[in-house]
Structures are given as C-alpha cells and as structure tokens.
Design a protein around this motif. Structure first.
Motif, PDB file in Angstrom:
ATOM      1  N   LYS A 118      15.537  -9.840  23.499  1.00 18.84           N
ATOM      2  CA  LYS A 118      14.102 -10.673  23.907  1.00 18.84           C
ATOM      3  C   LYS A 118      14.355 -12.006  23.430  1.00 18.84           C
ATOM      4  CE  LYS A 118      10.873  -6.839  23.581  1.00 18.84           C
ATOM      5  NZ  LYS A 118       9.735  -6.377  22.628  1.00 18.84           N
ATOM      6  N   TYR A 119      14.706 -12.271  22.095  1.00 20.33           N
ATOM      7  CA  TYR A 119      14.894 -13.572  21.669  1.00 20.33           C
ATOM      8  C   TYR A 119      16.201 -14.263  21.736  1.00 20.33           C
ATOM      9  CZ  TYR A 119      16.634 -10.720  17.686  1.00 20.33           C
ATOM     10  OH  TYR A 119      17.486  -9.911  16.623  1.00 20.33           O
ATOM     11  N   ILE A 120      16.816 -13.755  22.423  1.00 22.85           N
ATOM     12  CA  ILE A 120      18.432 -14.502  22.549  1.00 22.85           C
ATOM     13  C   ILE A 120      18.383 -16.012  22.891  1.00 22.85           C
ATOM     14  CG2 ILE A 120      18.650 -13.810  25.203  1.00 22.85           C
ATOM     15  CD1 ILE A 120      21.452 -14.040  22.775  1.00 22.85           C
ATOM     16  N   ALA A 121      17.262 -16.444  23.855  1.00 24.90           N
ATOM     17  CA  ALA A 121      17.389 -17.783  24.000  1.00 24.90           C
ATOM     18  C   ALA A 121      17.006 -18.811  22.878  1.00 24.90           C
ATOM     19  CB  ALA A 121      16.382 -18.172  25.068  1.00 24.90           C
ATOM     20  N   GLU A 122      16.247 -18.321  22.014  1.00 24.74           N
ATOM     21  CA  GLU A 122      15.971 -18.767  20.921  1.00 24.74           C
ATOM     22  C   GLU A 122      17.141 -19.355  19.947  1.00 24.74           C
ATOM     23  OE1 GLU A 122      12.565 -17.177  18.821  1.00 24.74           O
ATOM     24  OE2 GLU A 122      11.597 -16.643  20.750  1.00 24.74           O
ATOM     25  N   THR A 123      18.078 -18.263  20.103  1.00 25.80           N
ATOM     26  CA  THR A 123      18.863 -18.281  19.041  1.00 25.80           C
ATOM     27  C   THR A 123      20.250 -19.150  19.428  1.00 25.80           C
ATOM     28  OG1 THR A 123      20.160 -16.244  19.780  1.00 25.80           O
ATOM     29  CG2 THR A 123      18.407 -16.022  18.319  1.00 25.80           C
ATOM     30  N   LEU A 124      20.343 -19.844  20.624  1.00 27.34           N
ATOM     31  CA  LEU A 124      21.326 -20.521  21.299  1.00 27.34           C
ATOM     32  C   LEU A 124      21.174 -22.076  21.070  1.00 27.34           C
ATOM     33  CD1 LEU A 124      21.722 -18.477  24.587  1.00 27.34           C
ATOM     34  CD2 LEU A 124      23.068 -18.253  22.169  1.00 27.34           C
ATOM     35  N   ASN A 125      22.075 -23.017  20.795  1.00 24.50           N
ATOM     36  CA  ASN A 125      21.853 -24.360  20.547  1.00 24.50           C
ATOM     37  C   ASN A 125      21.691 -24.887  22.344  1.00 24.50           C
ATOM     38  OD1 ASN A 125      24.706 -24.806  21.432  1.00 24.50           O
ATOM     39  ND2 ASN A 125      25.332 -24.744  19.534  1.00 24.50           N
ATOM     40  N   LEU A 126      21.589 -26.133  22.276  1.00 24.25           N
ATOM     41  CA  LEU A 126      21.517 -26.720  23.533  1.00 24.25           C
ATOM     42  C   LEU A 126      22.695 -26.178  24.604  1.00 24.25           C
ATOM     43  CD1 LEU A 126      20.041 -28.314  25.651  1.00 24.25           C
ATOM     44  CD2 LEU A 126      20.898 -30.480  24.634  1.00 24.25           C
ATOM     45  N   PRO A 127      23.955 -26.634  24.253  1.00 22.47           N
ATOM     46  CA  PRO A 127      25.073 -26.458  25.316  1.00 22.47           C
ATOM     47  C   PRO A 127      24.942 -24.838  25.511  1.00 22.47           C
ATOM     48  CG  PRO A 127      25.730 -27.879  23.692  1.00 22.47           C
ATOM     49  CD  PRO A 127      24.473 -27.366  23.073  1.00 22.47           C
ATOM     50  N   GLU A 128      25.052 -24.070  24.409  1.00 24.45           N
ATOM     51  CA  GLU A 128      25.063 -22.616  24.708  1.00 24.45           C
ATOM     52  C   GLU A 128      23.975 -22.166  25.676  1.00 24.45           C
ATOM     53  OE1 GLU A 128      26.865 -21.595  20.522  1.00 24.45           O
ATOM     54  OE2 GLU A 128      24.924 -21.414  20.670  1.00 24.45           O
ATOM     55  N   LEU A 129      22.710 -22.717  25.301  1.00 27.36           N
ATOM     56  CA  LEU A 129      21.612 -22.386  25.963  1.00 27.36           C
ATOM     57  C   LEU A 129      21.536 -22.725  27.647  1.00 27.36           C
ATOM     58  CD1 LEU A 129      18.812 -20.897  26.304  1.00 27.36           C
ATOM     59  CD2 LEU A 129      17.571 -23.199  25.562  1.00 27.36           C
TER      60      LEU A 129
END
Length: 359
Positions: A241-252
């Motif tokens: 669920k919260y995967i997007a919150e854990t990624l920095n900008l390039p990773e996201l």
C-alpha cells in the motif's frame, strides 16, 4: 545585500519556525507513545527498534505537518511585530508593503528548498521505517498489501488477475492470465488457486485450464494441478500500500512508469504521492503570504485573535488537501488537479487578503 530589516525579519521567521518544530515534535512523540505504549510492551518490541521508529516518526511528522507549523509560526511572530507597532514603524519609514514582504519570501524560499529535499529524498526512507514498524508491531493482523481484485499488465502482451492473494501463504484464488498478440487474444490460462513455491520459484495451479484460441476453433487443455514458471514477480500479485511513499524522486518516477506499463489500478494513488511532493513545498509561499496578511494588522483582541484565524485557515487547508487527495485515490479524478487544487484556492485567497492588508 540584505538590509537590517531583512535580517531582522528573516531571523525571526526561521527562528520561530524551528522553535515551533522543536516544541511540537516532542509533544507529537509523547502523544503517540502514550497511545502505542500498550502494544509496544505487549509485543515486546526491542528498545532499539522503538528508538528507530521515533527517529523515523520525527521526520515523517515534520514532513507531513510542516505547512501548518510554518503558517502558525509566521502568524505568531508577525502578530508580535504588529502588537509592538513595529510594522507601523517600518511602513511609516517609507518601506512599501511589498518591500516589507521580501524577507518573508526569502524565508519561504529557504523553507521550500529544505522541504523539497526532505520530501524527495529524506522522508521516503523515514516513511518506510515508520510504516514497516507500524504494520509489524502495531497493526498485527492488518494487511500492508493490496491483495484483493489485483489486475495488472505485466508486459506488452500479458495481463493477470487474481481475486484474492494471501501474503503469508503465498497463494491466491481465481487466477487468470491472458496473452495477446496485437489486439487479438491467443490464449488464456485460469486456475481456482495459485501458490508460489519458494524452493524452486515455481507456481502451482489447481484446477488448471488453458484455452488456445485458433482460427478453426479453440483448443482447451485441463489439468487437476500444474507446476509452472511465469515471467512475473510475486510482488506483482501483492503491491504494498505505501510503496510509493518509500521511494525517492528518481525511484518513484521509474516505479510509476513501470506500473503504467503493467496497467496497475493504483496509479492514481502513486501519482498523488508524486505530485504532493511538488505541491507541499510551494505551499510555503502561499501560507506565508496569508499569514502575513492576517497577522500584520493590529487587532483589538491581540495575538489570540490572529492565532484563532490562522488555526481555522490552517485546518481548512489540511481538510482540502485530504479531501482532494482521497478523491483522486478513490476515483478517476485527476491526481494533478487534486494535489494542486488547495494551493490554487489558497493562492486566490492570499491575493485577496494581501490587497486588503495593503490598504
């Protein structure tokens, strides 16, 4: 070069903001600890894990609520300037109202830059630690995964669906895999149950059916059980669920591009997270202007009236932000519009209040 006026206001701007953070973060930690202490003790959480959790909580909390802290801090020290008639003295000396705003805008720029790097690169790591701890120790039994009605495009030709996937057992029900060549489906796999085998990284299918679609008729193959290999990962069946919150900008950015290719039904949720990382730092300018316009006038009720007005406006801003964000996540509403709508609405309010304050 900064004048004495600029340095004086800028020092008060940044100092009050940091002071408010230092005051409220321990309060937030205390309230959270009082609420969670029973579960922490019941689950025998190691002390070092609790320390790491509250370090992550501090960053998570500061990133989430920094617009409100900034807003209240500007109202606080600007009201003090107004009550001490310092603002009247500044303007009476020939300084225009817009010139008076310059150190505030410089301060907002510094906060915006800091909030940008915090939200883009530091907060994601803290968010991962915060959420991992929450689901491991505080929400035992609650799912950290989107594991119902998962429909995904895993490559250019293949689409999969599973109605439910049990993360602990690594098994799902009502599995379907459809293969296309161009616009035409060439075959379809289905099974009542799918299970991932850790030993050899294969999948076991129960009540397996394969329909090959041909020009002269379909060929149907059935088996009670089949062990096979697929070209998708287990994570494709259980997105966090919260995967997007854990990624920095390039990773996201890379993650969202991959999810769009896969046809993920959670794209709006991921887009809201990405756009909010850009919109929140910009809100520093808008909320600073509103705070100055509200508090630069000396009122009969003093600082208390300004703070009351400020808290009300801050709560409305957060309310708008949450409502539009949830609307985008749960519907087809544009994530871009949802995340920027509060800034646009409050920018209009800022212009209106600024003109009145100037008069």
């Amino acid at each position: 070069m900064l004048s004495i006026l600029d340095k004086y206001i800028l020092k008060r701007y940044l100092g009050t903001f940091l002071l408010l953070l230092l005051l409220f973060i321990p309060i937030g930690i205390t309230v959270n600890l009082a609420e969670k202490i029973d579960k922490i003790l019941a689950n025998e959480v190691p002390f070092i894990e609790v320390v790491k959790y509250y370090l992550d909580f501090t960053v998570y909390f500061a990133n989430l609520l920094f617009p409100l802290f900034l807003f209240l801090s500007v109202i606080w020290f600007t009201s003090k300037l107004a009550n001490n008639t310092e603002i009247i003295a500044f303007l009476s000396s020939g300084v225009s109202y817009y010139r008076f705003l310059r150190p505030y805008m410089i301060g907002a720029t510094l906060v915006c830059i800091g909030a940008f790097f915090l939200g883009m690169y530091i907060a994601p790591s803290a968010s991962k630690g915060f959420n991992d701890f929450t689901y491991e120790y505080l929400k035992k039994g609650k799912k950290a995964y989107e594991n119902t009605n998962v429909y995904r495009q895993i490559n250019e030709n293949d689409y999969l669906y599973v109605s439910y996937f049990n993360v602990n057992e690594k098994s799902g029900t009502n599995f379907t895999l459809e293969h296309f060549e161009g616009q035409k489906m060439t075959y379809k796999l289905s099974a009542n149950r799918i299970k991932f085998n850790d030993i050899d990284s294969t999948y076991s299918l129960n009540t397996y059916t394969k329909r090959i679609i041909g020009e002269d008729g379909d060929i149907i193959e059935r088996k009670a059980q089949l062990d096979t290999i697929f070209n998708f990962e287990l994570d494709d069946l259980t997105p966090v669920k919260y995967i997007a919150e854990t990624l920095n900008l390039p990773e996201l950015n890379k993650f969202i591009a991959r999810e769009k290719e896969k046809g993920s039904n959670l794209i709006n949720r991921y887009e809201v997270v990405r756009y909010k990382r850009w919109s929140l730092p910009v809100s520093a300018y808008i909320l600073t202007i509103i705070a100055v316009a509200v508090s630069s006038v000396k009122r009969r009720g003093g600082m208390g009236v300004n703070l009351a007005i400020g808290i009300a406006i801050g709560m409305v801003f957060i309310f708008f932000d949450k409502i539009f964000g949830t609307l985008a996540e749960q519907s087809d509403f544009s994530p871009f519009i949802a995340t920027w709508a509060p800034n646009i609405v409050f920018a209009i309010l800022a212009i209106y209040l600024l003109r009145n304050a100037k008069r």
